[in-house]
Design a protein around this motif. Sequence first.
Motif, mmCIF file in Angstrom:
data_model
loop_
_atom_site.group_PDB
_atom_site.id
_atom_site.type_symbol
_atom_site.label_atom_id
_atom_site.label_comp_id
_atom_site.label_asym_id
_atom_site.label_seq_id
_atom_site.Cartn_x
_atom_site.Cartn_y
_atom_site.Cartn_z
ATOM 1 N N ASN A 54 -64.722 -34.104 -67.720
ATOM 2 C CA ASN A 54 -65.934 -33.704 -66.995
ATOM 3 C C ASN A 54 -65.644 -33.248 -65.569
ATOM 4 O O ASN A 54 -66.456 -32.561 -64.965
ATOM 5 N N ALA A 55 -64.494 -33.623 -65.028
ATOM 6 C CA ALA A 55 -64.133 -33.213 -63.669
ATOM 7 C C ALA A 55 -63.435 -31.846 -63.641
ATOM 8 O O ALA A 55 -63.226 -31.284 -62.560
ATOM 9 N N THR A 62 -67.910 -22.249 -72.396
ATOM 10 C CA THR A 62 -67.612 -23.601 -72.865
ATOM 11 C C THR A 62 -68.881 -24.196 -73.465
ATOM 12 O O THR A 62 -69.916 -24.215 -72.804
ATOM 13 N N PRO A 63 -68.815 -24.654 -74.702
ATOM 14 C CA PRO A 63 -70.031 -25.189 -75.332
ATOM 15 C C PRO A 63 -70.369 -26.570 -74.780
ATOM 16 O O PRO A 63 -69.500 -27.270 -74.263
ATOM 17 N N PRO A 64 -71.630 -26.963 -74.907
ATOM 18 C CA PRO A 64 -71.976 -28.342 -74.534
ATOM 19 C C PRO A 64 -71.264 -29.313 -75.471
ATOM 20 O O PRO A 64 -70.986 -28.994 -76.638
ATOM 21 N N ALA A 159 -59.411 -19.829 -82.705
ATOM 22 C CA ALA A 159 -59.204 -18.729 -81.749
ATOM 23 C C ALA A 159 -60.072 -18.953 -80.503
ATOM 24 O O ALA A 159 -59.604 -18.789 -79.367
ATOM 25 N N TYR A 160 -61.313 -19.339 -80.712
ATOM 26 C CA TYR A 160 -62.224 -19.648 -79.604
ATOM 27 C C TYR A 160 -61.705 -20.844 -78.804
ATOM 28 O O TYR A 160 -61.678 -20.824 -77.563
ATOM 29 N N ASN A 165 -58.903 -23.429 -74.193
ATOM 30 C CA ASN A 165 -57.722 -24.151 -73.723
ATOM 31 C C ASN A 165 -57.012 -23.349 -72.638
ATOM 32 O O ASN A 165 -56.636 -23.895 -71.584
ATOM 33 N N LEU A 166 -56.831 -22.064 -72.883
ATOM 34 C CA LEU A 166 -56.217 -21.187 -71.883
ATOM 35 C C LEU A 166 -57.023 -21.201 -70.594
ATOM 36 O O LEU A 166 -56.463 -21.309 -69.495
ATOM 37 N N GLY A 167 -58.348 -21.125 -70.707
ATOM 38 C CA GLY A 167 -59.208 -21.155 -69.543
ATOM 39 C C GLY A 167 -59.117 -22.457 -68.774
ATOM 40 O O GLY A 167 -59.041 -22.473 -67.539
ATOM 41 N N PHE A 168 -59.114 -23.577 -69.477
ATOM 42 C CA PHE A 168 -58.967 -24.871 -68.793
ATOM 43 C C PHE A 168 -57.631 -24.964 -68.073
ATOM 44 O O PHE A 168 -57.551 -25.443 -66.955
ATOM 45 N N TRP A 169 -56.585 -24.507 -68.733
ATOM 46 C CA TRP A 169 -55.268 -24.519 -68.087
ATOM 47 C C TRP A 169 -55.280 -23.641 -66.838
ATOM 48 O O TRP A 169 -54.840 -24.061 -65.763
#
Length: 174
Positions: A54-55, A62-64, A159-160, A165-169
Amino acid sequence: MKGDRVFQNVEWHDRGASSPGASLLALVGFLGLCLLVGAAAGELTAGTVRLWYNALARPPGTPPGWVLAPVWGVLYLMIGTAAWLVWRRVGNASPLRLWGWQLLLNALWTPAFFGLRQPALALAVILTLLVLVVLTARAFARVERRAALLMLPYAAWVAYATYLNLGFWWLNRA
């Protein structure tokens, strides 16, 4: 010689593997294994979501959180059914070994991302998972078209998830 030809033209379903009891037990096994992977992932994720996830900065789209369990539940039922359909046709052949490898990587992604809190490591896992899911769907298509079709939503979701994951990284590297 007659003894040389005993199993030459015997189809998989003729070997007794398609008896109603064995087939139902196999279906329960495939579904149960997939749901077990999902349940373990849910357990591993629960505490980490509140404290760490959450931080994090989130990528667009990003889905809920409430969406993930039902989506994964349906996907696990679909990929378990797909494996069962293939098993009924060819038994424990190479398409099912591919399926097993992708399920293993699916199970490893959650500990990499949430357990170790390593989005970069999780990205390597999920990229490999995506390749294996596509290869599995392709292998399934050669055996049982319905099984391949059941794998397609899973491939799209992975794929989504790879994008996420790429975005979070990317957004949280420091």
